[in-house]
Design an enzyme around this catalytic site. Structure first.
Site, short mmCIF file in Angstrom:
data_model
loop_
_atom_site.label_atom_id
_atom_site.label_comp_id
_atom_site.label_asym_id
_atom_site.label_seq_id
_atom_site.Cartn_x
_atom_site.Cartn_y
_atom_site.Cartn_z
N GLU A 11 -50.41 28.35 -29.76
CA GLU A 11 -50.68 28.01 -31.17
C GLU A 11 -50.68 29.25 -32.08
OE1 GLU A 11 -54.59 26.31 -31.75
OE2 GLU A 11 -55.53 27.82 -30.48
N GLY A 17 -65.62 34.69 -27.80
CA GLY A 17 -65.70 35.96 -28.54
C GLY A 17 -66.67 35.92 -29.71
N ASP A 51 -59.45 29.82 -23.91
CA ASP A 51 -58.46 30.82 -24.36
C ASP A 51 -58.37 32.03 -23.42
OD1 ASP A 51 -58.36 29.14 -26.52
OD2 ASP A 51 -59.62 30.39 -27.81
N GLN A 105 -56.93 19.54 -24.10
CA GLN A 105 -57.02 20.68 -23.18
C GLN A 105 -58.47 21.12 -22.94
OE1 GLN A 105 -53.35 23.43 -24.37
NE2 GLN A 105 -54.20 22.30 -26.07
N GLY A 132 -55.10 28.34 -27.49
CA GLY A 132 -55.27 29.72 -27.02
C GLY A 132 -55.67 30.67 -28.12
N THR A 175 -69.25 33.96 -30.19
CA THR A 175 -70.64 33.84 -29.71
C THR A 175 -71.16 35.19 -29.21
OG1 THR A 175 -70.20 31.57 -29.10
CG2 THR A 175 -72.12 32.58 -28.08
N GLY A 230 -66.42 26.55 -29.54
CA GLY A 230 -65.71 25.36 -29.04
C GLY A 230 -66.17 25.04 -27.63
O1 F6P Z 1 -61.48 28.66 -28.77
C1 F6P Z 1 -61.11 27.48 -28.19
C2 F6P Z 1 -60.18 26.71 -29.08
O2 F6P Z 1 -59.88 25.51 -28.42
C3 F6P Z 1 -58.90 27.45 -29.49
O3 F6P Z 1 -57.92 27.39 -28.50
C4 F6P Z 1 -58.54 26.70 -30.74
O4 F6P Z 1 -57.79 27.53 -31.60
C5 F6P Z 1 -59.85 26.37 -31.35
O5 F6P Z 1 -60.80 26.40 -30.30
C6 F6P Z 1 -59.93 25.02 -32.01
O6 F6P Z 1 -61.15 24.91 -32.62
P1 F6P Z 1 -61.83 23.58 -33.16
O7 F6P Z 1 -62.27 22.78 -31.97
O8 F6P Z 1 -62.95 24.05 -33.97
O9 F6P Z 1 -60.76 22.86 -33.92
#
Ligand code: F6P
Length: 375
Positions: free
Chosen positions: A229, A110, A134, A301, A177, A112, A12
């Site tokens: 979450e 993590g 996170d 965020q 998170g 990656t 992400g």
């Molecule tokens: O790891 C960052 C994060 O934003 C997490 O907080 C969240 O659970 C996840 O990525 C969301 O992933 P995606 O952007 O693939 O929906």
């Protein structure tokens, strides 16, 4: 001979990625190294999609959100190719050599770190940097991206406060998170949330309602509930633990049928969990008689301008990792250590998650100021 370095951003996106690319790039160019960017994480390295990184491309990116390289969650060993999922590690290793790379810098969270470690085990010279909103990467004081996300979530809580107050409502705000509570705890504490729920502390909805009712008794007819979450009720946390146990047993016994069943059960559980904030908000409305609303902050965020702290961290880590490459120290993550950086062997990072320890001072402080943690 001047070194040639590849850079990719994976997982992400996170505020500060461009500051890190710039920190790496400018330091490398200053040391007469050459650099090449790979687009969209490991996929770009597999598909040979590159981006030229020179003084022109690196100019003016310090303050930009996102990543100029693009990113993806694709894993080298499980890459969707057409209608199939294939192990593309070999192709990735070939491309690394075809580009005459002396080192590859993988910037990510993590997942990656894990994927990069697999490539290091295949003999590639890997250096990683820890980024994610996170803040859950092991062995680093902090990850870049976290500070910006904390600011955004705190501001959101501030804004929700005034509307919750005007309407005498409960506002349940879901904060990202993944399976760690850092972001919800930090923003909840900084924003003065009345309840903070984290994955590390399974909650009892009755205790949450009780805390809100206590506020009502004191004449305060609104409450802000900050929920990570990954937070779960005690009941759901027990169910999750049981399903995990079941999966481990099926794997151990090599019982394919039971494994398939439990995998389906886990998928169903995860789907239900994606609604858990809404369910909690409805439960609280019923239990307290106050109107409740839910807000999911989601990807807001992760977007936008990185904070000065994140720019600072990313620049420090970016330039720091070139120092390690100069010393030919590979198979490491360059981590934040106090005000400086340190090298941590990748094998000490992968497969571990940094969650909020139950004796963390932020938790104590939350309890001290009367915040309900749902337990
Ligand atoms: O790891 C960052 C994060 O934003 C997490 O907080 C969240 O659970 C996840 O990525 C969301 O992933 P995606 O952007 O693939 O929906």
């Amino acid at each position: 001979m001047a070194k040639r370095i590849g850079i990719l951003t994976a997982g992400g996106d996170s505020p500060g990625l461009n500051a890190a690319i710039r920190g790496i790039g400018k330091t490398a160019l200053d040391r007469k190294m050459s650099i090449v960017g790979f687009r969209d994480g490991f996929r770009g390295l597999m598909e040979n999609r590159t981006m030229k990184l020179d003084h022109d491309t690196l100019a003016s990116i310090l303050t930009l959100g996102g990543t100029i390289l693009g990113t993806s969650r694709d894993k080298p060993h499980k890459m969707p190719v057409g209608s199939e999922v294939m192990d593309m590690t070999e192709v990735i290793c070939d491309n690394y050599h075809r580009h005459n790379l002396d080192a590859l810098i993988c910037i990510g969270g993590g997942g990656t770190q894990k994927n990069a470690y697999r490539l290091a085990q295949r003999g590639l010279n890997i250096v990683t940097l820890p980024k994610t909103i996170d803040n859950d990467v092991f062995a680093t004081d902090v990850t870049f991206g976290f500070d910006t996300a904390m600011e955004i979530a705190t501001e959101a809580i501030d804004r929700l406060h005034s509307t919750a107050h005007s309407h005498h409502r409960i506002i349940v705000v879901e904060i990202m998170g993944h399976n760690a509570g850092w972001l919800a705890l930090a923003a909840g504490l900084a924003g003065g949330a009345d309840v903070i729920l984290l994955p590390e502390i399974p909650y009892n909805p009755k205790k949450v309602a009780e805390a809100i009712r206590m506020r009502q008794h004191r004449g305060t007819n609104f409450s802000i509930v900050a929920v990570a979450e990954g937070a779960m009720s005690v009941k759901d946390a027990k169910l999750k633990a049981r399903l995990r146990e079941k999966k481990a047993k099926a794997k151990q016994k090599k019982d394919e049928k039971s494994l398939k069943n439990v995998v389906e059960e886990i998928a169903k559980f995860k789907k239900q969990q994606s609604n858990s904030t809404l369910i909690l908000s409805e439960q609280l409305e019923k239990m307290t008689g106050l109107e409740a609303r839910m807000t999911i902050l989601g990807h807001c965020q992760r977007g936008g301008t990185p904070s000065s702290n994140d720019r600072l961290l990313a620049t420090l880590l970016g330039s720091g990792c070139i120092e390690y490459i100069e010393k030919e120290q590979y198979g490491i993550m360059v981590a934040v250590d106090g005000r400086g950086v340190k090298a941590v062997p990748l094998e000490d990072v992968v497969g571990r998650r940094k969650v909020v320890p139950l004796d963390h001072p932020w938790l104590q402080s939350a309890r001290d100021v009367g915040t309900c943690l749902g337990d």
